[in-house]
Design a protein around this motif. Sequence first.
Motif, PDB file in Angstrom:
ATOM      1  N   MET A  52       0.830  -1.191  -0.019  1.00 12.28           N
ATOM      2  CA  MET A  52      -0.073  -0.026  -0.053  1.00 12.28           C
ATOM      3  C   MET A  52       1.114   1.353   0.128  1.00 12.28           C
ATOM      4  N   GLU A  53       0.712   2.137  -0.931  1.00 15.18           N
ATOM      5  CA  GLU A  53       1.446   3.266  -1.198  1.00 15.18           C
ATOM      6  C   GLU A  53       1.096   4.401  -0.170  1.00 15.18           C
ATOM      7  N   SER A  54       1.728   5.142   0.491  1.00 17.52           N
ATOM      8  CA  SER A  54       1.456   6.285   1.346  1.00 17.52           C
ATOM      9  C   SER A  54       1.081   7.340   0.658  1.00 17.52           C
ATOM     10  N   THR A  55       0.562   8.153   1.611  1.00 18.49           N
ATOM     11  CA  THR A  55       0.354   9.590   0.924  1.00 18.49           C
ATOM     12  C   THR A  55       1.577  10.417   0.449  1.00 18.49           C
ATOM     13  N   GLN A 110       4.324   8.962  -0.265  1.00 18.52           N
ATOM     14  CA  GLN A 110       4.889   8.301  -1.636  1.00 18.52           C
ATOM     15  C   GLN A 110       4.075   8.655  -3.013  1.00 18.52           C
ATOM     16  N   ALA A 111       2.921   8.825  -2.712  1.00 20.42           N
ATOM     17  CA  ALA A 111       1.795   9.354  -4.061  1.00 20.42           C
ATOM     18  C   ALA A 111       2.330  10.714  -4.368  1.00 20.42           C
ATOM     19  N   SER A 157       5.493  10.793  -6.085  1.00 23.98           N
ATOM     20  CA  SER A 157       5.676   9.871  -7.254  1.00 23.98           C
ATOM     21  C   SER A 157       4.991  11.041  -8.310  1.00 23.98           C
ATOM     22  N   LYS A 194       6.812   5.074  -9.676  1.00 27.12           N
ATOM     23  CA  LYS A 194       6.664   4.361  -8.229  1.00 27.12           C
ATOM     24  C   LYS A 194       7.701   4.605  -7.427  1.00 27.12           C
ATOM     25  N   VAL A 195       7.607   4.955  -6.180  1.00 26.56           N
ATOM     26  CA  VAL A 195       8.758   5.354  -5.249  1.00 26.56           C
ATOM     27  C   VAL A 195       8.688   4.226  -4.167  1.00 26.56           C
ATOM     28  N   SER A 196      10.091   3.835  -3.878  1.00 20.92           N
ATOM     29  CA  SER A 196      10.083   3.023  -2.642  1.00 20.92           C
ATOM     30  C   SER A 196       9.579   3.340  -1.357  1.00 20.92           C
ATOM     31  N   PRO A 197       9.322   2.820  -0.364  1.00 20.20           N
ATOM     32  CA  PRO A 197       8.747   3.199   0.992  1.00 20.20           C
ATOM     33  C   PRO A 197       9.674   4.182   1.558  1.00 20.20           C
TER      34      PRO A 197
END
Length: 119
Positions: A1-4, A6-7, A10, A39-42
């Motif tokens: 699940m992508e965090s806010t 990260q979004a 991105s 897409k960005v890593s955590p």
Amino acid sequence: MESTRQAKISRLLQKELSEIFRQQTAKTHGVIISVSAVKVSPDLSIARAYLSIFPSEKGQEIIDSINHNSKSIRYELAAKVRYQLRKTPELFFHIDDSLDYIENIDNLLKGDKDNSDKE
């Protein structure tokens, strides 16, 4: 699940990379490069950018060239996002072949339709 976070990063990287490639388009002589997704890593240290390239025949050659020049692209990106990000993530570029996949499916469906019309 992508965090806010990260979004948001991105979207920022996608917008800025699109602008960088738009400026480079004049130098590529008829090749259009668009950034379909990032897409960005955590931990925000790695960004994978998916590029859609037209014409797709030159795709692998251009991706190899872009990956070879990724350090200069990262430097240019860092200059654009220096007030939003402390550290610019490491960039990796991949071909987004979803449009080719869709076109192939359309061609297969049209072939089925033509075959069923003949019967």
